[in-house]
Design an enzyme around this catalytic site. Structure first.
Site, PDB file in Angstrom:
ATOM      1  NE  ARG A   1      -3.785  -2.270   0.210  1.00 15.32           N
ATOM      2  CZ  ARG A   1      -3.475  -3.421  -0.399  1.00 15.32           C
ATOM      3  NH1 ARG A   1      -2.383  -3.507  -1.161  1.00 15.32           N
ATOM      4  NH2 ARG A   1      -4.253  -4.471  -0.306  1.00 15.32           N
TER       5      ARG A   1
ATOM      6  CB  SER B   1      -8.973  -0.787   5.323  1.00 20.61           C
ATOM      7  OG  SER B   1      -9.550  -1.969   4.824  1.00 20.61           O
TER       8      SER B   1
ATOM      9  CD  GLU C   1      -5.682   1.575   3.212  1.00 19.33           C
ATOM     10  OE1 GLU C   1      -5.641   0.661   4.050  1.00 19.33           O
ATOM     11  OE2 GLU C   1      -6.128   1.443   2.065  1.00 19.33           O
TER      12      GLU C   1
END
Ligand SMILES: Cc1cc2nc3c(=O)[nH]c(=O)nc-3n(C[C@H](O)[C@H](O)[C@H](O)COP(=O)(O)OP(=O)(O)OC[C@H]3O[C@@H](n4cnc5c(N)ncnc54)[C@H](O)[C@@H]3O)c2cc1C
Length: 352
Positions: free
Chosen positions: A161, A239, A335
């Site tokens: 990520r 998320s 995130e």
């Protein structure tokens, strides 16, 4: 008042942009860049706004929403196929297109909201597949150099990520993305048990492409991983924490308590952020801060409801992270991207 970022993010939070431009035509990009270069503050580039937590105060500089559409295909002499997608092309539309064309490589990325241009930024991934696996090159505008550049895979510094675009936000605006796909009627082998269960097959099986695509959408809907049009979970950014790195000692503690730990692609131990939140006492639907709740489908997604503000969402993130730290000694990293943090990063008008 300027255009509200709340109208362009899936959390529907965020105040006005100082200036808001929607970029739809690749042919006029340099005109857009010229307008933005006159500003004192570097641009914040927005795709679908599905991984963005915009401040209540908005953004003090220009915001460019990437809305260019288009997909082109070219067969290569070595049997692979290159697919070129404009930055504003929805990722889910690109995935559906490749499946319908019998091209394998991104079939497990269906159902993820957002644009193709944003996917390399956080190296968007699901079910063991991530955009960097098939990425060949990117055309980007480099705000440091003041010109368009072609970036090869090796320069993008992809990780879990993350990418050079995420760790150095503000420098590059991605204009188009070139993927290298395989012509095949079959998907990549299934490596996730949930997906294997959804398709009623064993792990390691290569299902037909279309079945794989449908299985992904079915599983995402079932497990609260899709973006509903309405209802209590309709304002969210997926998320809210990355699966954190853990030390061997922390991993042993998590495992002893029955929690999952896995090795990421770089060989680092990571625990499940969702499991850690539940260990700290949270659960689907739990209230966290004014107007902010864990989604009804999963603890790791926060949803914004009527009373929510970006500030209360931020409070919710801090509360969850500190409760997890207290309960497990593990640090969680949010995130979603905060546009305000891109201000002053590498925008040098005098070099343009
Ligand atoms: C229901 C739901 C499920 C999700 N599931 C997943 C999942 O399974 N896996 C996953 O990885 N993510 C998931 N996400 C998060 C998100 O959808 C992805 O990260 C997606 O790739 C973000 O795309 P976007 O266009 O909405 O990005 P935005 O939120 O618009 O932008 C995100 C970041 O990328 C930058 N950016 C956007 N476009 C460009 C561009 N053209 N050039 C340079 N920078 C750019 C922005 O400045 C920002 O820093 C999910 C989100 C939701 C709401």
């Amino acid at each position: 008042m300027g255009e509200l970022l709340a109208d362009h993010t899936t959390l529907r939070l965020g105040g006005p942009a100082d200036r808001f431009l929607t970029h739809t035509d690749p042919a006029v990009w340099l005109d857009v860049a010229r307008v933005v270069q006159r500003e004192q503050i570097g641009p914040f580039v927005l795709g679908g706004g599905s991984n963005t937590l915009a401040d209540d105060a908005g953004y003090p500089g220009p915001v460019i929403r990437m809305a260019t559409r288009g997909i082109a295909v070219r067969s290569l002499a070595d049997g692979f196929v290159e697919v070129v997608a404009q930055a504003g092309e929805p990722l889910s539309a690109l995935v559906a297109f490749t499946i319908s064309e019998g091209l394998s490589g991104i079939e497990y990325l269906g159902g993820i909201p957002g644009t193709t241009g944003a996917a390399p930024v956080q190296n968007t991934g699901a079910y063991g597949q991530q955009i960097s696996d098939t990425l060949a090159s990117i055309t980007a505008y480099d705000w440091h150099l003041g010109r368009t550049v072609e970036l090869r895979f090796s320069g993008c510094d992809f990780g879990y990520r993350s990418s050079a675009f995420k760790t150095g936000p503000g420098r590059w605006t991605l204009l188009d993305v070139v993927l290298r796909l395989t012509r095949s009627p079959y998907a990549a082998p299934i490596t996730y048990q949930h997906l294997a269960d959804a398709l009623d097959v064993r792990l390691g099986i290569r299902p037909p492409l279309a079945e794989a695509g449908q299985g992904v959408l079915y599983d995402r809907r079932n497990r609260g991983l899709s973006l509903p049009q309405a209802g209590p979970d309709s304002r969210q950014a997926g998320s809210v924490f990355l699966n954190p790195l853990v030390t061997p000692a922390q991993a042993a503690t998590v495992r002893a308590a029955g929690g999952p730990v896995h090795l990421d692609q770089s060989g680092h131990l990571r625990a499940s952020a969702g499991w850690l939140l539940e260990r700290a006492g949270y659960y689907p639907g739990a209230p966290v801060a004014p107007g902010v709740f864990c989604s009804t489908g999963r603890t790791l997604t926060l949803t914004a409801r009527n009373a929510a503000t970006a500030s209360s969402f931020d409070t919710a993130l801090r509360t969850l992270a500190s409760q997890v730290l207290a309960a497990t000694t593990v640090h969680l990293t949010p995130e979603p991207v905060r546009p305000g943090r891109c201000v002053d990063v590498g925008f040098r008008t005098e070099q343009l």
